[in-house]
Design a protein around this motif. Structure first.
Motif, short mmCIF file in Angstrom:
data_model
loop_
_atom_site.label_atom_id
_atom_site.label_comp_id
_atom_site.label_asym_id
_atom_site.label_seq_id
_atom_site.Cartn_x
_atom_site.Cartn_y
_atom_site.Cartn_z
N ARG A 46 0.86 -1.32 -0.21
CA ARG A 46 -0.12 0.06 -0.12
C ARG A 46 0.73 1.33 0.10
O ARG A 46 0.57 2.32 0.73
N LEU A 47 1.85 1.18 -0.72
CA LEU A 47 2.88 2.32 -0.89
C LEU A 47 2.21 3.49 -1.58
O LEU A 47 2.89 4.70 -1.43
N LEU A 48 1.47 3.55 -2.54
CA LEU A 48 0.85 4.37 -3.36
C LEU A 48 0.27 5.51 -2.57
O LEU A 48 0.15 6.69 -3.02
N TYR A 49 -0.21 5.24 -1.38
CA TYR A 49 -0.90 6.08 -0.39
C TYR A 49 -0.31 6.42 0.85
O TYR A 49 -0.62 6.79 1.58
N GLU A 50 1.06 5.97 0.78
CA GLU A 50 1.91 6.26 2.03
C GLU A 50 2.04 7.67 2.17
O GLU A 50 2.34 8.35 1.46
N THR A 51 1.91 8.06 3.57
CA THR A 51 2.24 9.46 3.94
C THR A 51 3.29 9.53 5.02
O THR A 51 3.82 10.49 5.25
N SER A 52 4.03 8.43 5.19
CA SER A 52 4.97 8.54 6.21
C SER A 52 6.28 9.08 5.42
O SER A 52 6.86 8.32 4.39
N HIS A 53 6.91 10.12 5.79
CA HIS A 53 8.00 10.61 5.17
C HIS A 53 9.00 9.54 5.19
O HIS A 53 9.79 9.57 4.10
N PHE A 54 9.47 8.88 6.45
CA PHE A 54 10.26 7.87 6.52
C PHE A 54 10.36 6.68 5.51
O PHE A 54 11.12 6.57 4.73
N VAL A 55 9.12 6.26 5.24
CA VAL A 55 8.82 5.15 4.39
C VAL A 55 8.97 5.76 2.92
O VAL A 55 9.66 4.94 1.94
N LYS A 56 8.41 6.96 2.56
CA LYS A 56 8.43 7.49 1.32
C LYS A 56 10.00 7.78 0.81
O LYS A 56 10.53 7.37 -0.25
N THR A 57 11.03 8.13 1.71
CA THR A 57 12.20 8.12 1.48
C THR A 57 13.04 6.97 1.04
O THR A 57 13.85 7.02 0.30
N LYS A 58 12.41 5.73 1.64
CA LYS A 58 12.89 4.56 1.27
C LYS A 58 12.96 4.37 -0.41
O LYS A 58 13.77 3.52 -1.07
N TYR A 59 11.88 4.79 -1.07
CA TYR A 59 11.53 4.52 -2.30
C TYR A 59 11.93 5.67 -3.15
O TYR A 59 12.02 5.71 -4.27
N LEU A 60 12.09 6.92 -2.67
CA LEU A 60 12.32 8.12 -3.53
C LEU A 60 13.60 8.75 -3.51
O LEU A 60 14.09 9.24 -4.37
N ASP A 61 14.15 8.56 -2.37
CA ASP A 61 15.64 9.17 -2.25
C ASP A 61 16.61 8.37 -2.62
O ASP A 61 16.47 7.20 -3.13
N GLU A 62 17.97 8.99 -2.94
CA GLU A 62 19.25 8.26 -3.25
C GLU A 62 19.50 7.28 -2.26
O GLU A 62 19.19 7.39 -1.16
N THR A 66 17.45 -0.87 -3.12
CA THR A 66 15.96 -0.87 -2.25
C THR A 66 15.91 -2.34 -2.13
O THR A 66 15.00 -2.96 -2.64
N PRO A 67 16.33 -2.89 -0.79
CA PRO A 67 16.11 -4.16 -0.54
C PRO A 67 14.82 -4.73 -0.26
O PRO A 67 14.64 -5.97 -0.08
N GLU A 68 14.07 -3.74 0.28
CA GLU A 68 12.67 -3.99 0.50
C GLU A 68 11.84 -4.72 -0.67
O GLU A 68 11.03 -5.46 -0.51
#
Length: 120
Positions: A46-62, A66-68
């Protein structure tokens, strides 16, 4: 972020997407071949609606990986996936870049993109 990558692509149409994304040939090919796995991960978690900054940075930042998603999955997967959704939306709706950039309804974009990665 998908819109931003699409905008850059329109400004630099002769550049290979790997340079815009910052991926190696191997990383880009791996994403294309495993797009169904990436999409399934985002949907299942359910990452398309994720609001947590911490979780979003795992998938958007350098980050190197992405071992997840998988041990070879490159960083910035969310940006790549966003671009795939935007490309699908623009193709499905047959709209100009200007119209795309003005569209602010993210749910509309997601729904009307009808993005479905090819399965292996």
């Amino acid at each position: 972020s998908g819109k931003a990558l699409n905008f850059v692509r329109h400004l630099m149409p002769c550049k290979d997407e790997k340079y815009i994304l910052g991926y190696s040939d191997e990383e880009k090919k791996g994403l294309e071949e495993n797009s169904d796995i990436v999409w399934a991960h985002f949907v299942e978690e359910r990452l398309l609606y994720e609001t947590s900054h911490f979780v979003k940075t795992k998938y958007l930042d350098e980050r190197p990986r992405t071992p997840e998603v998988g041990e070879k999955a490159p960083g910035r997967l969310g940006r790549w996936l966003g671009w795939q959704i935007i490309k699908s939306f623009q193709e499905q709706q047959d709209i100009s870049l200007n119209e795309l950039m003005k569209e602010q309804d993210e749910q509309k974009i997601l729904n009307q993109a009808k993005y479905r990665p090819r399965s292996r």
